[in-house]
Write a protein that holds these residues in place. Structure first.
Motif, PDB file in Angstrom:
ATOM      1  N   LYS A  25       0.797  -1.217   0.000  1.00 40.26           N
ATOM      2  CA  LYS A  25       0.000   0.000   0.000  1.00 40.26           C
ATOM      3  C   LYS A  25       0.837   1.278   0.000  1.00 40.26           C
ATOM      4  CE  LYS A  25      -4.319   1.474   1.963  1.00 40.26           C
ATOM      5  NZ  LYS A  25      -5.309   1.175   2.986  1.00 40.26           N
ATOM      6  N   GLY A  26       1.860   1.353   0.802  1.00 41.59           N
ATOM      7  CA  GLY A  26       2.673   2.561   0.911  1.00 41.59           C
ATOM      8  C   GLY A  26       3.867   2.601  -0.024  1.00 41.59           C
ATOM      9  N   LEU A  27       3.936   1.665  -0.934  1.00 40.74           N
ATOM     10  CA  LEU A  27       5.095   1.558  -1.826  1.00 40.74           C
ATOM     11  C   LEU A  27       5.374   2.813  -2.656  1.00 40.74           C
ATOM     12  CD1 LEU A  27       7.347  -0.372  -2.601  1.00 40.74           C
ATOM     13  CD2 LEU A  27       5.844  -1.299  -4.345  1.00 40.74           C
ATOM     14  N   PRO A  28       4.370   3.437  -3.299  1.00 44.01           N
ATOM     15  CA  PRO A  28       4.687   4.633  -4.090  1.00 44.01           C
ATOM     16  C   PRO A  28       5.341   5.747  -3.265  1.00 44.01           C
ATOM     17  CG  PRO A  28       2.524   3.835  -4.679  1.00 44.01           C
ATOM     18  CD  PRO A  28       2.980   3.039  -3.476  1.00 44.01           C
ATOM     19  N   ALA A  29       4.843   5.973  -2.062  1.00 45.45           N
ATOM     20  CA  ALA A  29       5.420   7.013  -1.215  1.00 45.45           C
ATOM     21  C   ALA A  29       6.847   6.648  -0.794  1.00 45.45           C
ATOM     22  CB  ALA A  29       4.548   7.239   0.014  1.00 45.45           C
ATOM     23  N   GLU A  30       7.051   5.380  -0.468  1.00 42.01           N
ATOM     24  CA  GLU A  30       8.389   4.938  -0.067  1.00 42.01           C
ATOM     25  C   GLU A  30       9.391   5.071  -1.211  1.00 42.01           C
ATOM     26  OE1 GLU A  30       8.192   0.988   1.539  1.00 42.01           O
ATOM     27  OE2 GLU A  30       6.734   1.590   3.062  1.00 42.01           O
ATOM     28  N   MET A  31       8.941   4.762  -2.418  1.00 40.33           N
ATOM     29  CA  MET A  31       9.854   4.810  -3.562  1.00 40.33           C
ATOM     30  C   MET A  31      10.130   6.236  -4.024  1.00 40.33           C
ATOM     31  SD  MET A  31       9.119   1.450  -5.827  1.00 40.33           S
ATOM     32  CE  MET A  31      10.302   1.944  -7.046  1.00 40.33           C
ATOM     33  N   SER A  32       9.357   7.182  -3.557  1.00 43.22           N
ATOM     34  CA  SER A  32       9.640   8.559  -3.939  1.00 43.22           C
ATOM     35  C   SER A  32      10.705   9.171  -3.026  1.00 43.22           C
ATOM     36  CB  SER A  32       8.359   9.395  -3.927  1.00 43.22           C
ATOM     37  OG  SER A  32       7.851   9.520  -2.622  1.00 43.22           O
ATOM     38  N   GLU A  33      11.091   8.451  -1.997  1.00 39.18           N
ATOM     39  CA  GLU A  33      12.132   8.940  -1.095  1.00 39.18           C
ATOM     40  C   GLU A  33      13.510   8.536  -1.601  1.00 39.18           C
ATOM     41  OE1 GLU A  33      11.358   7.438   2.787  1.00 39.18           O
ATOM     42  OE2 GLU A  33       9.395   8.386   2.906  1.00 39.18           O
ATOM     43  N   GLY A  34      14.492   9.325  -1.284  1.00 39.05           N
ATOM     44  CA  GLY A  34      15.875   8.952  -1.557  1.00 39.05           C
ATOM     45  C   GLY A  34      16.532   9.666  -2.722  1.00 39.05           C
ATOM     46  N   TYR A  35      15.739  10.225  -3.621  1.00 42.20           N
ATOM     47  CA  TYR A  35      16.347  10.844  -4.792  1.00 42.20           C
ATOM     48  C   TYR A  35      17.118  12.119  -4.450  1.00 42.20           C
ATOM     49  CZ  TYR A  35      13.993   7.473  -7.697  1.00 42.20           C
ATOM     50  OH  TYR A  35      13.597   6.306  -8.267  1.00 42.20           O
ATOM     51  N   THR A  36      16.618  12.899  -3.513  1.00 39.60           N
ATOM     52  CA  THR A  36      17.345  14.120  -3.153  1.00 39.60           C
ATOM     53  C   THR A  36      18.618  13.790  -2.380  1.00 39.60           C
ATOM     54  OG1 THR A  36      15.977  14.390  -1.178  1.00 39.60           O
ATOM     55  CG2 THR A  36      15.318  15.616  -3.142  1.00 39.60           C
ATOM     56  N   GLU A  37      18.651  12.620  -1.755  1.00 35.02           N
ATOM     57  CA  GLU A  37      19.830  12.242  -0.977  1.00 35.02           C
ATOM     58  C   GLU A  37      21.022  11.831  -1.849  1.00 35.02           C
ATOM     59  OE1 GLU A  37      16.754  11.418  -0.007  1.00 35.02           O
ATOM     60  OE2 GLU A  37      16.668  12.463   1.904  1.00 35.02           O
ATOM     61  N   VAL A  38      20.816  11.632  -3.140  1.00 38.47           N
ATOM     62  CA  VAL A  38      21.952  11.288  -4.010  1.00 38.47           C
ATOM     63  C   VAL A  38      22.735  12.527  -4.421  1.00 38.47           C
ATOM     64  CG1 VAL A  38      20.840   9.200  -4.877  1.00 38.47           C
ATOM     65  CG2 VAL A  38      20.673  11.322  -6.193  1.00 38.47           C
ATOM     66  N   LEU A  39      22.249  13.694  -3.994  1.00 40.55           N
ATOM     67  CA  LEU A  39      22.958  14.942  -4.285  1.00 40.55           C
ATOM     68  C   LEU A  39      23.832  15.340  -3.113  1.00 40.55           C
ATOM     69  CD1 LEU A  39      20.102  17.131  -5.813  1.00 40.55           C
ATOM     70  CD2 LEU A  39      21.903  15.927  -7.031  1.00 40.55           C
ATOM     71  N   THR A  40      25.000  15.888  -3.421  1.00 40.96           N
ATOM     72  CA  THR A  40      25.818  16.492  -2.384  1.00 40.96           C
ATOM     73  C   THR A  40      25.255  17.887  -2.122  1.00 40.96           C
ATOM     74  OG1 THR A  40      27.374  17.451  -3.969  1.00 40.96           O
ATOM     75  CG2 THR A  40      27.870  15.227  -3.140  1.00 40.96           C
ATOM     76  N   PRO A  41      25.636  18.535  -1.025  1.00 48.11           N
ATOM     77  CA  PRO A  41      25.089  19.863  -0.737  1.00 48.11           C
ATOM     78  C   PRO A  41      25.327  20.905  -1.849  1.00 48.11           C
ATOM     79  CG  PRO A  41      26.111  18.975   1.217  1.00 48.11           C
ATOM     80  CD  PRO A  41      26.428  18.018   0.094  1.00 48.11           C
ATOM     81  N   ASN A  42      26.380  20.734  -2.627  1.00 49.29           N
ATOM     82  CA  ASN A  42      26.640  21.707  -3.694  1.00 49.29           C
ATOM     83  C   ASN A  42      26.030  21.291  -5.034  1.00 49.29           C
ATOM     84  OD1 ASN A  42      28.350  19.674  -4.424  1.00 49.29           O
ATOM     85  ND2 ASN A  42      30.198  20.924  -4.496  1.00 49.29           N
ATOM     86  N   GLY A  43      25.198  20.243  -5.048  1.00 51.51           N
ATOM     87  CA  GLY A  43      24.465  19.870  -6.250  1.00 51.51           C
ATOM     88  C   GLY A  43      25.116  18.825  -7.130  1.00 51.51           C
ATOM     89  N   ASN A  44      26.213  18.247  -6.688  1.00 48.84           N
ATOM     90  CA  ASN A  44      26.827  17.168  -7.467  1.00 48.84           C
ATOM     91  C   ASN A  44      26.047  15.873  -7.273  1.00 48.84           C
ATOM     92  OD1 ASN A  44      28.946  18.710  -8.492  1.00 48.84           O
ATOM     93  ND2 ASN A  44      30.206  18.344  -6.686  1.00 48.84           N
ATOM     94  N   VAL A  45      25.890  15.138  -8.356  1.00 42.53           N
ATOM     95  CA  VAL A  45      25.189  13.863  -8.305  1.00 42.53           C
ATOM     96  C   VAL A  45      26.187  12.780  -7.921  1.00 42.53           C
ATOM     97  CG1 VAL A  45      23.911  12.145  -9.640  1.00 42.53           C
ATOM     98  CG2 VAL A  45      23.541  14.571 -10.081  1.00 42.53           C
ATOM     99  N   ARG A  46      25.863  12.031  -6.885  1.00 46.48           N
ATOM    100  CA  ARG A  46      26.688  10.878  -6.534  1.00 46.48           C
ATOM    101  C   ARG A  46      26.224   9.740  -7.447  1.00 46.48           C
ATOM    102  NH1 ARG A  46      26.269  10.370  -0.159  1.00 46.48           N
ATOM    103  NH2 ARG A  46      24.105  10.869  -0.614  1.00 46.48           N
ATOM    104  N   GLN A  47      26.911   9.621  -8.570  1.00 50.07           N
ATOM    105  CA  GLN A  47      26.496   8.734  -9.656  1.00 50.07           C
ATOM    106  C   GLN A  47      26.312   7.297  -9.200  1.00 50.07           C
ATOM    107  OE1 GLN A  47      25.788   9.804 -12.838  1.00 50.07           O
ATOM    108  NE2 GLN A  47      24.972   7.760 -13.071  1.00 50.07           N
ATOM    109  N   ASP A  48      27.228   6.778  -8.418  1.00 48.83           N
ATOM    110  CA  ASP A  48      27.116   5.390  -7.968  1.00 48.83           C
ATOM    111  C   ASP A  48      25.871   5.180  -7.114  1.00 48.83           C
ATOM    112  OD1 ASP A  48      28.340   7.039  -6.033  1.00 48.83           O
ATOM    113  OD2 ASP A  48      29.280   5.325  -5.048  1.00 48.83           O
ATOM    114  N   LYS A  49      25.547   6.154  -6.284  1.00 47.76           N
ATOM    115  CA  LYS A  49      24.356   6.053  -5.428  1.00 47.76           C
ATOM    116  C   LYS A  49      23.079   6.142  -6.267  1.00 47.76           C
ATOM    117  CE  LYS A  49      26.923   6.057  -1.752  1.00 47.76           C
ATOM    118  NZ  LYS A  49      27.265   4.807  -1.125  1.00 47.76           N
ATOM    119  N   LEU A  50      23.060   7.051  -7.238  1.00 42.63           N
ATOM    120  CA  LEU A  50      21.899   7.165  -8.109  1.00 42.63           C
ATOM    121  C   LEU A  50      21.701   5.882  -8.911  1.00 42.63           C
ATOM    122  CD1 LEU A  50      19.568   8.814  -9.289  1.00 42.63           C
ATOM    123  CD2 LEU A  50      21.193   9.749 -10.956  1.00 42.63           C
ATOM    124  N   ASP A  51      22.784   5.336  -9.440  1.00 41.23           N
ATOM    125  CA  ASP A  51      22.702   4.080 -10.191  1.00 41.23           C
ATOM    126  C   ASP A  51      22.134   2.952  -9.329  1.00 41.23           C
ATOM    127  OD1 ASP A  51      23.745   5.296 -12.433  1.00 41.23           O
ATOM    128  OD2 ASP A  51      25.765   4.484 -12.161  1.00 41.23           O
TER     129      ASP A  51
END
Length: 144
Positions: free
Chosen positions: A69-95
């Protein structure tokens, strides 16, 4: 009736257009190594919106499994955490995050297919629950 079909088609076209736009933004972020929190939140919203109908269909067939039931909400979490504070994408984490999400979506498709064919999806449900737990741990580690 015809008017509802036109509205539904326009909405689907709009959702598809939004998905393509977000995919383009994410690809640009991957190519340049930079993105923004706004873009990643848009990715999270699109993920949530695209998963809701599939989860709803499965819940109707399963008669309301609370783990899904809560899967869509759970899967929407985590995407902002793959960014460093200065906006760099942590590619391995995103992958890794996208890989887990892809596995979850594939598992949802298998479960839906099994339910439509009237077979018990017990193994697939167990695999889905394991993947969801793996994703929760991964997102928690990103936040740490």
């Amino acid at each position: 009736m015809r008017r509802n079909n036109v509205r539904r088609r326009r909405k689907l076209e709009s959702n598809l257009g939004e998905t393509v736009r977000i995919a383009s933004i994410v690809q640009k972020g991957v190519d340049t190594g930079r993105s923004s929190y706004v873009e990643m939140r848009a990715l999270a919203r699109t993920t949530n919106r695209n998963l809701r109908p599939k989860v709803r269909a499965i819940l109707e067939l399963l008669k309301g499994d609370e783990a899904i039931k809560g899967l869509p909400a759970e899967m929407s979490e985590g995407y902002t955490e793959v960014l460093t504070p200065n906006g760099n994408v942590r590619q391995d984490k995103l992958d890794s995050l996208l890989s887990i999400d892809g596995d979850i979506v594939t598992c949802l498709g298998i479960i839906e297919s099994e339910l439509k064919n009237r077979s018990a999806p017990s193994e697939s449900l167990k695999a889905l629950k394991d993947l969801v737990q793996e994703r929760k741990k991964f997102v928690a580690a990103l936040r740490a």
